[in-house]
Enzyme design. Structure first.
Site, PDB file in Angstrom:
ATOM      1  N   LYS A 266       0.870  -1.184   0.000  1.00  0.00           N
ATOM      2  CA  LYS A 266       0.000   0.000   0.000  1.00  0.00           C
ATOM      3  C   LYS A 266       0.903   1.229   0.000  1.00  0.00           C
ATOM      4  CE  LYS A 266      -3.235   2.654   2.931  1.00  0.00           C
ATOM      5  NZ  LYS A 266      -4.171   2.668   4.071  1.00  0.00           N
ATOM      6  N   ASP A 271      -2.377  10.269   3.476  1.00  0.00           N
ATOM      7  CA  ASP A 271      -3.785   9.886   3.586  1.00  0.00           C
ATOM      8  C   ASP A 271      -4.516  10.884   4.482  1.00  0.00           C
ATOM      9  OD1 ASP A 271      -6.259   8.723   3.847  1.00  0.00           O
ATOM     10  OD2 ASP A 271      -5.567   7.011   5.045  1.00  0.00           O
ATOM     11  N   LYS A 278      -9.902  13.077   7.918  1.00  0.00           N
ATOM     12  CA  LYS A 278      -9.442  12.640   9.239  1.00  0.00           C
ATOM     13  C   LYS A 278      -9.403  13.841  10.182  1.00  0.00           C
ATOM     14  CE  LYS A 278      -6.374   8.839   7.878  1.00  0.00           C
ATOM     15  NZ  LYS A 278      -7.095   7.785   8.602  1.00  0.00           N
ATOM     16  N   ASP A 289       1.770   6.391   5.526  1.00  0.00           N
ATOM     17  CA  ASP A 289       0.777   5.456   4.970  1.00  0.00           C
ATOM     18  C   ASP A 289       1.267   4.772   3.686  1.00  0.00           C
ATOM     19  OD1 ASP A 289      -1.647   4.222   5.520  1.00  0.00           O
ATOM     20  OD2 ASP A 289      -2.819   5.615   4.294  1.00  0.00           O
ATOM     21  N   ASP A 348     -12.076   7.329   3.519  1.00  0.00           N
ATOM     22  CA  ASP A 348     -10.851   7.089   4.286  1.00  0.00           C
ATOM     23  C   ASP A 348     -10.460   5.600   4.299  1.00  0.00           C
ATOM     24  OD1 ASP A 348      -8.650   7.678   5.797  1.00  0.00           O
ATOM     25  OD2 ASP A 348      -9.758   7.934   7.697  1.00  0.00           O
ATOM     26  N   GLU A 350      -9.396   3.828   2.000  1.00  0.00           N
ATOM     27  CA  GLU A 350      -8.924   3.933   0.616  1.00  0.00           C
ATOM     28  C   GLU A 350      -7.886   2.893   0.240  1.00  0.00           C
ATOM     29  OE1 GLU A 350      -7.608   5.551   3.085  1.00  0.00           O
ATOM     30  OE2 GLU A 350      -5.525   5.022   2.663  1.00  0.00           O
ATOM     31  N   ARG A 352      -7.715  -0.271   0.641  1.00  0.00           N
ATOM     32  CA  ARG A 352      -8.286  -1.465   0.005  1.00  0.00           C
ATOM     33  C   ARG A 352      -8.738  -1.167  -1.424  1.00  0.00           C
ATOM     34  NH1 ARG A 352     -12.599  -1.704   4.831  1.00  0.00           N
ATOM     35  NH2 ARG A 352     -10.857  -0.635   5.850  1.00  0.00           N
TER      36      ARG A 352
HETATM   37  N1  BES Z   1      -4.229   4.714   6.713  1.00  0.00           N
HETATM   38  C1  BES Z   1      -5.340   4.416   7.520  1.00  0.00           C
HETATM   39  C2  BES Z   1      -5.019   3.385   8.610  1.00  0.00           C
HETATM   40  C3  BES Z   1      -4.034   3.814   9.655  1.00  0.00           C
HETATM   41  C4  BES Z   1      -4.476   4.336  10.846  1.00  0.00           C
HETATM   42  C5  BES Z   1      -2.687   3.658   9.472  1.00  0.00           C
HETATM   43  C6  BES Z   1      -3.582   4.699  11.833  1.00  0.00           C
HETATM   44  C7  BES Z   1      -1.777   4.019  10.452  1.00  0.00           C
HETATM   45  C8  BES Z   1      -2.230   4.535  11.634  1.00  0.00           C
HETATM   46  C9  BES Z   1      -6.494   3.861   6.677  1.00  0.00           C
HETATM   47  O1  BES Z   1      -6.541   4.296   5.374  1.00  0.00           O
HETATM   48  C10 BES Z   1      -7.759   4.290   7.331  1.00  0.00           C
HETATM   49  O2  BES Z   1      -7.982   5.457   7.414  1.00  0.00           O
HETATM   50  N2  BES Z   1      -8.547   3.336   7.796  1.00  0.00           N
HETATM   51  C11 BES Z   1      -9.755   3.620   8.470  1.00  0.00           C
HETATM   52  C12 BES Z   1     -10.795   2.651   7.983  1.00  0.00           C
HETATM   53  C13 BES Z   1     -12.203   2.992   8.404  1.00  0.00           C
HETATM   54  C14 BES Z   1     -12.662   4.249   7.724  1.00  0.00           C
HETATM   55  C15 BES Z   1     -13.103   1.833   8.064  1.00  0.00           C
HETATM   56  C16 BES Z   1      -9.517   3.460   9.969  1.00  0.00           C
HETATM   57  O3  BES Z   1      -8.730   2.592  10.348  1.00  0.00           O
HETATM   58  O4  BES Z   1     -10.064   4.227  10.726  1.00  0.00           O
HETATM   59 ZN    ZN Z   2      -7.548   6.146   5.148  1.00  0.00          ZN
HETATM   60 ZN    ZN Z   3      -4.655   4.858   4.540  1.00  0.00          ZN
END
Ligand code: BES
Ligand code: ZN
Ligand code: ZN
Length: 502
Positions: A266, A271, A278, A289, A348, A350, A352
């Site tokens: 990834k 992000d 966020k 990220d 967010d 994203e 996947r």
């Molecule tokens: N890049 C984030 C995941 C992440 C969070 C990486 C903290 C490193 C530290 C990912 O893209 C994301 O935002 N995931 C969301 C998914 C949710 C919206 C279903 C999350 O984990 O909150």
């Molecule tokens: Zn994200």
């Molecule tokens: Zn992300």
């Protein structure tokens, strides 16, 4: 960093510091003892008056040696006078290097590979010195002025007797390959998002490709992805001014017809969350990220450096997730390269959306022996596993066991997490084939994310997914070996996995 094996007597070497060992019973290591004679018993004096007890990890720096050309000697406690455990050996090494991070010390030579370590040979002991020292002297200095730079070590020597030269050199090749792979992964991770853009990372990959004959690098531009129907990947990029890139790093070290291991990373160079923005607090961490991509690039470099006899393909999806007038909206439906449609309920989630098109692309272009994707995919994985373990999902037990075995050897910890049809059901969408988030907020967020990727894996293809969101970077700085910031997670692990199994 310049690494070399030294076979000459210590007093003939030109280094800013020589590292030697002392046991708890005051016994000097062979090199400490030899050196003691050429510095008129100075080491013995320091030990006998109790300046160092010899406890594992204790250190004393002798920084002036009258009447000698030797600049400095670092005494390192090894502990009990018995073969050390591998862990204590690494602990002594990290104590040594952490005491030498001063700008006036530019070169160091380490004799500790002569110490007896349980079950390990010269090759392993030499390799550890390169790995541990490389990890510890890493500093992210690209954005600092010179005066703030802590360590300026540029040269690391490792001693070996003539009769063990071959083993030492073999260990150095392995250790240096890993150290340089980890170094690159950390550097790319630590670079801020305004510098480390998809275009920048693509250039880094192209440069790597130029360096190694067996490595071919191919870049897909947005127009290429458009033509291939990667509507999901491209939907993430719409809010950004930075063009997305999909890079294939094809390392052909093995036989022509042997199936490649495929590693997918990834690569969100930043992000922000997109329209599902966020919160401000901690958003800066989202420069990390792209950690999965950096690990894929780093491990490919390590494989090329040690001339591994395997075929490994790295695929990295590079893109920035930003809000903007052209950004995708929550509720949009996008069409993936596989033909499945996705309802984007949260922009967010994203990673996947990027990975699913990478998975389809690779399955159309390669016949993988197995696929391992590595991604900072969910915050939920750190709710489960903290900053200790990365989550490991796999549709094949043998593949999971191989990864976990490599994890135990390298201390890059993996914990197996469950796949289950219930999680698949949580991805139902009322308007499209699949939703990009689970239907129940707060439930099994890492597993539903893993299942989303799994929906694009063809039947019979062995696949594992490593969620490294909790381990890719360290905010606390509690690891004695590795400074805080990006930690290069995955390079050692995946290198070991490849080495042991293919
Ligand atoms: N890049 C984030 C995941 C992440 C969070 C990486 C903290 C490193 C530290 C990912 O893209 C994301 O935002 N995931 C969301 C998914 C949710 C919206 C279903 C999350 O984990 O909150
Ligand atoms: Zn994200
Ligand atoms: Zn992300």
């Amino acid at each position: 960093m310049d690494y070399s094996i030294e076979t000459a007597p210590l007093e003939k070497l030109q280094y800013d510091c020589i590292i030697v060992g002392v046991y708890q019973d005051k016994q000097l290591s062979p090199s400490a003892s030899a050196l003691n004679n050429s510095v008129s018993g100075l080491i013995e004096k320091v030990v006998n008056r109790g300046d160092i007890s010899g406890k594992n990890g204790e250190t004393v720096l002798i920084n002036v040696i009258p009447g000698s050309d030797i600049e400095r000697i670092l005494l390192v406690g090894l502990g009990e006078n018995v073969p050390l455990s591998g862990k204590n050996y690494r602990k002594a090494l990290s104590a040594a290097i952490n005491n030498l991070k001063k700008p006036q010390i530019k070169s160091i030579v380490c004799t500790l590979a002569e110490c007896a370590v349980e079950t390990y040979d010269r090759q392993w002991k030499t390799r550890q010195i390169a790995e541990v020292f490389g990890d510890a002297v890493y500093q992210f200095t690209a954005c600092k002025s010179d005066k703030e730079i802590e360590s300026k070590i540029q040269k690391i020597g490792i001693t070996a007797p003539e009769n063990e030269l071959a083993a030492a050199e073999a260990g150095l090749i392995q250790g240096k390959a890993i150290a340089e792979g980890v170094d690159l992964t950390k550097y790319l991770g630590d670079l801020p998002g305004n510098i480390c853009t998809p275009t920048f990372l693509a250039e880094q990959a192209v440069e790597l490709g130029k360096k190694y004959d067996k490595l071919a690098v191919k870049i897909l531009e947005e127009s290429d992805m458009e033509a291939l129907g990667m509507g999901s990947f491209l939907s993430v990029s719409r809010g950004s001014r930075q063009p997305a890139k999909l890079i294939t790093l094809n390392y052909q070290g093995g036989e022509k017809n042997s199936k490649p291991i495929v590693l997918i990373g990834k690569g969100l160079t930043f992000d922000a969350g997109g329209i599902s923005l966020k919160p401000a607090a901690g958003m800066g961490d989202m420069k990390y990220d792209m950690g999965g991509s950096a690990s894929v690039i780093g491990v490919i470099k390590a494989l090329a450096l040690r001339n591994a006899k395997v075929n490994v393909v790295g695929i990295v999806g590079l893109v920035e997730n930003m809000p903007g007038g052209n950004a995708q909206r929550p509720g949009d439906v996008v069409r993936t390269m596989s033909g499945q449609t996705v309802e984007v309920l949260n922009t967010d989630a994203e990673g996947r959306l990027v990975l699913c098109d990478c998975v389809t692309y690779l399955q159309q272009n390669f016949k993988p022996a197995c696929i391992v994707d590595i991604a900072t995919l969910t915050g939920a994985i750190s709710i489960s596993l903290g900053n200790t373990y990365a989550g490991c999902y796999a549709n094949d037990d043998e593949l999971a066991h191989k990864l976990i075995a490599a994890s135990l050897k390298t201390n890059e910890k993996l914990w197996r997490m469950p796949l289950h049809p219930d999680y698949n059901d949580m991805l139902k969408s009322t308007v499209a084939d699949i939703a990009n988030i689970g239907s129940e907020k707060g439930l099994a967020g890492s597993s539903t994310a893993a299942h989303f990727i799994g929906r694009f894996i063809n039947t019979g293809v062995k696949w594992a997914h490593l969620d490294i969101a909790g381990v890719a970077y360290d905010k606390k700085g509690t690891n004695p070996i590795c400074p805080k910031g990006a930690v290069g997670f995955g390079v050692r692990l995946l290198n070991q996995f490849v080495k042991d199994n293919y």
